[in-house]
Design an enzyme around this catalytic site. Structure first.
Site, mmCIF file in Angstrom:
data_model
loop_
_atom_site.group_PDB
_atom_site.id
_atom_site.type_symbol
_atom_site.label_atom_id
_atom_site.label_comp_id
_atom_site.label_asym_id
_atom_site.label_seq_id
_atom_site.Cartn_x
_atom_site.Cartn_y
_atom_site.Cartn_z
ATOM 1 N N ASP A 116 0.781 -1.238 0.000
ATOM 2 C CA ASP A 116 0.000 0.000 0.000
ATOM 3 C C ASP A 116 0.808 1.283 0.000
ATOM 4 O OD1 ASP A 116 1.126 0.001 2.492
ATOM 5 O OD2 ASP A 116 -0.726 -0.410 3.584
ATOM 6 N N GLU B 208 -0.007 -9.148 -1.221
ATOM 7 C CA GLU B 208 -0.724 -8.647 -0.024
ATOM 8 C C GLU B 208 -1.939 -7.808 -0.448
ATOM 9 O OE1 GLU B 208 0.501 -5.605 3.068
ATOM 10 O OE2 GLU B 208 1.349 -7.392 3.989
ATOM 11 N N GLU C 51 -2.602 4.971 2.689
ATOM 12 C CA GLU C 51 -2.427 3.572 2.283
ATOM 13 C C GLU C 51 -3.733 2.888 1.882
ATOM 14 O OE1 GLU C 51 -1.029 4.969 4.954
ATOM 15 O OE2 GLU C 51 1.129 4.777 4.662
ATOM 16 N N HIS D 212 5.189 5.430 13.488
ATOM 17 C CA HIS D 212 5.625 6.299 12.398
ATOM 18 C C HIS D 212 4.493 6.793 11.508
ATOM 19 C CE1 HIS D 212 5.097 2.541 10.199
ATOM 20 N NE2 HIS D 212 4.963 3.279 9.127
ATOM 21 N N ARG E 140 1.816 8.387 9.204
ATOM 22 C CA ARG E 140 1.575 9.764 8.782
ATOM 23 C C ARG E 140 0.381 10.386 9.526
ATOM 24 N NH1 ARG E 140 3.570 12.206 3.841
ATOM 25 N NH2 ARG E 140 4.855 10.422 3.398
ATOM 26 N N HIS F 221 11.910 5.542 13.713
ATOM 27 C CA HIS F 221 11.842 5.735 12.256
ATOM 28 C C HIS F 221 12.655 6.972 11.876
ATOM 29 C CE1 HIS F 221 9.988 6.660 8.355
ATOM 30 N NE2 HIS F 221 9.431 5.466 8.357
HETATM 31 C C1 UD1 Z 1 6.228 5.040 4.118
HETATM 32 C C2 UD1 Z 1 4.890 4.489 3.608
HETATM 33 C C3 UD1 Z 1 4.141 3.794 4.728
HETATM 34 C C4 UD1 Z 1 5.006 2.752 5.419
HETATM 35 C C5 UD1 Z 1 6.317 3.384 5.822
HETATM 36 C C6 UD1 Z 1 7.214 2.308 6.387
HETATM 37 C C7 UD1 Z 1 3.797 5.809 1.873
HETATM 38 C C8 UD1 Z 1 2.818 6.868 1.571
HETATM 39 N N1 UD1 Z 1 4.034 5.582 3.154
HETATM 40 O O1 UD1 Z 1 5.935 6.041 5.059
HETATM 41 O O2 UD1 Z 1 2.997 3.141 4.188
HETATM 42 O O3 UD1 Z 1 4.334 2.311 6.549
HETATM 43 O O4 UD1 Z 1 6.964 3.970 4.691
HETATM 44 O O5 UD1 Z 1 8.224 2.799 7.176
HETATM 45 O O6 UD1 Z 1 4.345 5.197 0.982
HETATM 46 N N2 UD1 Z 1 13.554 8.722 5.848
HETATM 47 C C9 UD1 Z 1 14.938 8.688 5.834
HETATM 48 N N3 UD1 Z 1 15.553 7.492 5.527
HETATM 49 C C10 UD1 Z 1 14.872 6.356 5.275
HETATM 50 C C11 UD1 Z 1 13.471 6.399 5.300
HETATM 51 C C12 UD1 Z 1 12.825 7.588 5.566
HETATM 52 O O7 UD1 Z 1 15.598 9.686 6.068
HETATM 53 O O8 UD1 Z 1 15.499 5.327 5.022
HETATM 54 C C13 UD1 Z 1 12.879 10.004 6.141
HETATM 55 C C14 UD1 Z 1 12.982 11.003 4.978
HETATM 56 O O9 UD1 Z 1 13.149 12.270 5.535
HETATM 57 C C15 UD1 Z 1 11.613 10.884 4.333
HETATM 58 C C16 UD1 Z 1 10.723 10.629 5.545
HETATM 59 O O10 UD1 Z 1 11.497 9.760 6.379
HETATM 60 O O11 UD1 Z 1 11.265 12.078 3.638
HETATM 61 C C17 UD1 Z 1 9.388 9.994 5.256
HETATM 62 O O12 UD1 Z 1 9.514 8.855 4.394
HETATM 63 P P1 UD1 Z 1 8.252 8.426 3.469
HETATM 64 O O13 UD1 Z 1 8.614 7.200 2.696
HETATM 65 O O14 UD1 Z 1 7.748 9.596 2.714
HETATM 66 O O15 UD1 Z 1 7.119 8.103 4.522
HETATM 67 P P2 UD1 Z 1 7.022 7.013 5.651
HETATM 68 O O16 UD1 Z 1 6.364 7.671 6.820
HETATM 69 O O17 UD1 Z 1 8.328 6.356 5.826
HETATM 70 N N1 UDP Z 2 11.465 -3.340 11.256
HETATM 71 C C1 UDP Z 2 12.869 -3.432 11.163
HETATM 72 N N2 UDP Z 2 13.641 -2.638 11.960
HETATM 73 C C2 UDP Z 2 13.107 -1.739 12.824
HETATM 74 C C3 UDP Z 2 11.679 -1.638 12.892
HETATM 75 C C4 UDP Z 2 10.904 -2.437 12.074
HETATM 76 O O1 UDP Z 2 13.388 -4.248 10.411
HETATM 77 O O2 UDP Z 2 13.864 -1.045 13.517
HETATM 78 C C5 UDP Z 2 10.640 -4.192 10.372
HETATM 79 C C6 UDP Z 2 9.489 -4.934 11.012
HETATM 80 O O3 UDP Z 2 9.898 -6.219 11.472
HETATM 81 C C7 UDP Z 2 8.489 -5.055 9.878
HETATM 82 C C8 UDP Z 2 8.727 -3.795 9.082
HETATM 83 O O4 UDP Z 2 10.012 -3.313 9.461
HETATM 84 O O5 UDP Z 2 8.803 -6.162 9.039
HETATM 85 C C9 UDP Z 2 7.667 -2.790 9.403
HETATM 86 O O6 UDP Z 2 8.014 -1.600 8.817
HETATM 87 P P1 UDP Z 2 7.286 -0.238 9.188
HETATM 88 O O7 UDP Z 2 6.724 -0.326 10.559
HETATM 89 O O8 UDP Z 2 8.273 0.836 8.883
HETATM 90 O O9 UDP Z 2 6.146 -0.147 8.090
HETATM 91 P P2 UDP Z 2 4.651 -0.704 7.983
HETATM 92 O O10 UDP Z 2 4.674 -2.163 8.198
HETATM 93 O O11 UDP Z 2 3.844 0.048 8.978
HETATM 94 O O12 UDP Z 2 4.234 -0.335 6.615
#
Ligand code: UD1
Ligand code: UDP
Length: 367
Positions: free
Chosen positions: A96, A118, A132, A205, A207, A238
């Site tokens: 998603d 999924e 999502e 984490h 949004r 996160h």
């Molecule tokens: C995204 C997904 C969400 C998922 C989550 C998993 C969308 C809309 N959202 O949300 O469904 O649950 O990932 O974690 O696709 N950042 C870093 N390094 C990283 C990752 C993120 O610096 O490796 C920071 C960046 O500043 C980035 C911000 O996190 O701009 C947000 O990342 P983004 O992928 O936009 O949203 P998530 O909240 O991570």
């Molecule tokens: N996870 C990880 N390291 C962490 C926290 C989570 O590997 O420090 C793994 C967790 O086991 C799961 C996935 O990341 O498989 C979940 O990711 P996240 O919570 O970022 O996203 P969501 O599942 O909500 O989309």
């Protein structure tokens, strides 16, 4: 030979696509091509390294403070070139995220079939989880093959008019991933720090929870730590700076709470396996925890994983401080309720989802 292009870009998609990529690579009938968008950078790279996956294409799109429109726009632009260069028979997307949504849209524009891993999870609340829920519903509109983890997700797709022969109930590949990561003898610095205490693993984490809801959640957990001297909390924060700021403000001065960097997946899965309880707004952790027999309090108003609630392993706390405090408190002081949650059956499959997905693709394209 079936040409399969798998596209993913965030940590959770990568963890759940990794076992499938490994499975596709073993099949002589399949040519497997991997494209990562880099929607996440460090958190994506951690998982690629852990599973030893080397993408053929990396769109490297992540920017600090990226917006939903920004992510979608840049993926649409860059995915065009990848689709034209690879001409796959099918594009696989997962779940998603914006990566999954924009890739499915791009494949549709190129009239290339989409396989959705999924598929069929729903809250039918368009702002929870946001964005999502709508990403998932959109992908279902265009997908030719729907890999539903449970009968309930299959039923959603049938109710929405999907043809039965496009839906394959496979289990969730999250369980396949756990089979590759969890080891009974695992020990590390955090598990040693928590020895003798009840260790709570926290992640948050989403949004829609950023800001006040997240502050309220964290305050509830702070009050729990102040009440129970034998409770310790570890929170791999996160990398979104907005999350880190609130976590630091609420927990920064506490010895019983450790704020750490995101853990590498093997470390994280083993930490879950060693924990007493999990507090999370994550999607994937709601699937993993039942398989590890760990109670989960879900810090969200809705869940698209009701199977876990029905099985008795998840409880939905909402996002209000007092509701969360009361639910954690109940589980910490009522061993009977705690034990019942630990005994719940895992509804998310037997760890063979990837093999079923690979079989279905081969049957579909080799016949
Ligand atoms: C995204 C997904 C969400 C998922 C989550 C998993 C969308 C809309 N959202 O949300 O469904 O649950 O990932 O974690 O696709 N950042 C870093 N390094 C990283 C990752 C993120 O610096 O490796 C920071 C960046 O500043 C980035 C911000 O996190 O701009 C947000 O990342 P983004 O992928 O936009 O949203 P998530 O909240 O991570
Ligand atoms: N996870 C990880 N390291 C962490 C926290 C989570 O590997 O420090 C793994 C967790 O086991 C799961 C996935 O990341 O498989 C979940 O990711 P996240 O919570 O970022 O996203 P969501 O599942 O909500 O989309």
């Amino acid at each position: 030979m079936v040409k399969v292009l798998s596209v993913f870009g965030t940590r959770p998609e990568t963890i759940k696509m990794a076992p499938l990529i490994k499975e596709l690579e073993t099949r002589s009938e399949i040519e497997s091509i991997v494209c990562v968008t880099g929607q996440h950078r460090q958190m994506l790279d951690q998982v690629l390294k852990a599973f030893d996956i080397h993408p053929d294409y990396d769109l490297n799109i992540m920017k600090p403070g990226q917006t939903l429109s920004g992510i979608t726009e840049v993926i649409l632009q860059k995915m065009k070139d990848v689709l034209e260069a690879t001409t796959p028979d099918i594009v696989l997307v997962h779940g998603d995220t914006s990566t999954a949504f924009a890739t499915a849209l791009s494949a549709f524009y190129h009239k290339i079939p989409v396989g959705h891993v999924e598929a069929g999870l729903r809250t039918y609340n368009k702002y929870s989880p946001y964005p999502e829920e709508i990403n998932r519903q959109f992908i279902s509109l265009v997908a030719e093959m729907n890999f539903a983890p449970t009968q309930q997700s299959r039923q959603h797709l049938l109710d929405e008019g999907k043809a039965p022969d496009t839906i394959f109930v496979t289990g969730n590949t999250a369980i396949d991933a756990l089979r590759l990561t969890v080891r009974p003898d695992y020990e590390d610095e955090i598990t040693r720090w928590a020895a003798g205490s009840r260790l709570i693993v926290l992640t948050a984490h989403r949004r829609e929870n950023l800001g006040d809801p997240m502050r309220g959640m964290f305050r509830a957990i702070r009050r729990i730590c102040e009440k129970y001297q034998d409770v310790k909390v570890v929170y791999p924060v996160h990398l979104n700076p907005v999350v880190a700021e609130v976590a630091g403000a609420v927990f920064g001065d506490m010895d019983s709470v450790r704020l750490i960097q995101p853990l590498e997946v093997v470390e994280f899965h083993n930490l879950l396996a060693k924990s007493y309880m999990i507090l999370t707004d994550s999607g994937g952790i709601q699937e993993e925890a039942p398989s590890l027999h760990k109670p989960v309090i879900v810090l969200r108003d809705t869940t698209e994983r009701p199977e876990g609630v029905q099985a008795g392993t998840l409880r939905l706390a909402g996002t209000k401080e007092n509701d969360i405090y009361n639910m954690i408190n109940t589980l910490l002081c009522d061993p009977a309720q705690y034990d019942a949650m630990c005994r719940a059956e895992n509804p998310y499959g037997d760890g063979q989802a990837s093999a079923r997905i690979a079989d279905a693709i081969i049957r579909q394209y080799n016949s």
